[in-house]
Motif scaffolding. Structure first.
Motif, short mmCIF file in Angstrom:
data_model
loop_
_atom_site.label_atom_id
_atom_site.label_comp_id
_atom_site.label_asym_id
_atom_site.label_seq_id
_atom_site.Cartn_x
_atom_site.Cartn_y
_atom_site.Cartn_z
N LEU A 40 -6.24 0.55 -1.01
CA LEU A 40 -5.21 0.27 -0.03
C LEU A 40 -5.75 -0.75 0.97
O LEU A 40 -6.70 -0.47 1.70
N TYR B 107 -1.62 13.09 -3.60
CA TYR B 107 -2.55 12.40 -4.51
C TYR B 107 -3.96 12.75 -4.09
O TYR B 107 -4.31 12.65 -2.90
N LEU C 70 0.32 10.11 0.06
CA LEU C 70 -1.10 10.37 -0.20
C LEU C 70 -1.43 11.86 -0.14
O LEU C 70 -2.41 12.30 -0.76
N THR D 285 3.53 6.20 3.68
CA THR D 285 2.27 6.18 2.93
C THR D 285 1.55 7.53 3.03
O THR D 285 1.09 8.08 2.03
N SER E 48 -16.11 4.90 -8.92
CA SER E 48 -14.94 5.75 -9.08
C SER E 48 -14.37 5.80 -10.49
O SER E 48 -13.80 6.82 -10.89
N SER F 64 0.83 -1.21 0.00
CA SER F 64 0.00 0.00 0.00
C SER F 64 0.87 1.25 0.00
O SER F 64 0.51 2.27 -0.60
N THR G 291 -9.96 7.06 -3.29
CA THR G 291 -9.18 6.12 -2.48
C THR G 291 -10.10 5.31 -1.58
O THR G 291 -10.94 5.87 -0.87
N ALA H 156 1.23 6.53 -6.96
CA ALA H 156 0.07 7.38 -7.21
C ALA H 156 0.43 8.86 -7.12
O ALA H 156 -0.15 9.69 -7.84
N ALA I 61 0.98 4.00 -3.05
CA ALA I 61 0.78 5.42 -2.70
C ALA I 61 1.89 6.28 -3.28
O ALA I 61 1.64 7.39 -3.78
N LEU J 132 -7.51 4.18 -6.36
CA LEU J 132 -6.48 3.59 -5.51
C LEU J 132 -7.16 2.77 -4.42
O LEU J 132 -8.05 3.26 -3.73
N HIS K 63 -7.30 10.41 4.55
CA HIS K 63 -7.00 10.32 3.12
C HIS K 63 -7.95 9.45 2.29
O HIS K 63 -7.77 9.37 1.08
N ALA K 64 -8.90 8.77 2.89
CA ALA K 64 -9.76 7.86 2.11
C ALA K 64 -11.13 8.45 1.86
O ALA K 64 -11.70 9.12 2.73
#
Length: 278
Positions: free
Chosen positions: A177, A214, A211, A207, A275, A160, A218, A167, A164, A175, A241-242
């Motif tokens: 993870l 990016y 991120l 990671t 997505s 992951s 995610t 990415a 990252a 993405l 980040h998700a």
């Protein structure tokens, strides 16, 4: 008597300090043997699986072998391809159930393998793993029948951090993870709390730092009872980040539920349906 006791205590402390320093030196010297646990054997191509062996070359000259599995016929999403970056152990052969599950849901899959894994030459390092994934993604993007605008990076555990990093350089369409961590030092400190892990590490696998550069869709997905990458670390990363976070109830790090489980694969499929570009 008291003086003798103090002298003995100081001697004991000195011995313990020396032993601790030796342990620190051993951890510093042998750390890559603790981080990377490759199965170096070249896995046989599974008969009747539809898997094709593929080769691609890294920028620093390593010819690597991976497996490509096309999407299942009627379920195929037009040209959507998932590039898989493995965890720190085993090789591509262990990820075949994942590839089959994704292919059955309509995605072509490239199972990549790092240097030093799965019959590939070289020794793994953080920089090397990124070079390997970079070459794998370039191969996938240039393959006939693959739309580079519908390329997905899937990173498992240590992988992951690798996806990252890529990415941040070359954004994918999406993405995924699986069992990620903010940085490797967080995992090391959770397991080796008695060592100064953070200053010792050669390979950082940051990671969260990657991120931050990016901004594409995610998904973070983790096992509720992960004892290797503590679930709280995956949850912490996801909060920042998700777009989507899923936790598989009762799942440990190496359970089949996090490789080929229906809930796991359906969560990935649902995320990618939302997505990927039309």
């Amino acid at each position: 008597m008291a003086m003798q006791f103090l002298t003995a205590a100081w001697r004991l402390l000195a011995v313990l300090a020396v032993l601790w320093l030796l342990l620190v030196l051993a951890a510093w010297y042998f750390q890559r043997q603790l981080i990377y646990l490759p199965d170096r054997s070249d896995p046989p191509l599974p008969p009747g699986s539809g898997v094709t062996e593929v080769r691609y070359t890294t920028a620093d000259g390593h010819e690597l072998t991976g497996w490509f599995l096309p999407a299942a016929g009627e379920a195929a999403r037009p040209y959507a391809t998932v590039v898989v970056s493995n965890g720190n152990a085993g090789n591509r052969g262990d990820r075949l159930p994942l590839a089959k599950g994704l292919a059955a849901r309509g995605y072509s899959v490239l199972l990549s393998d790092y240097r030093g894994y799965g019959g590939n030459p070289g020794r793994p390092t953080e920089r090397g793993l990124l070079a390997d994934l970079r070459a794998a993604a370039s191969y996938a993007a240039g393959r006939d029948g693959v739309d580079p605008e519908r390329l997905v990076y899937f990173g498992e555990s240590l992988g992951s951090a690798v996806v990252a990093a890529l990415a941040a350089e070359r954004p994918p369409a999406a993405l995924v993870l699986r069992s990620p961590f903010p940085e490797l030092a967080d995992v090391g400190q959770a397991h080796y709390w008695f060592l100064p892990v953070r200053p010792l590490l050669h390979d950082r696998f940051r990671t969260e730092e990657h991120l931050a550069r990016y901004d594409g869709p995610t998904l973070v997905i983790a096992g509720e009872r992960d004892e290797i990458i503590p679930t709280r670390l995956s949850r912490r990363l996801a909060e920042k980040h998700a777009d989507t976070y899923r936790e598989i109830a009762g799942a440990h790090h190496n359970d089949s539920a996090l490789f080929s489980g229906t809930e796991f694969l359906d969560a990935i499929d649902a995320f990618l349906r939302d997505s990927l570009p039309d």
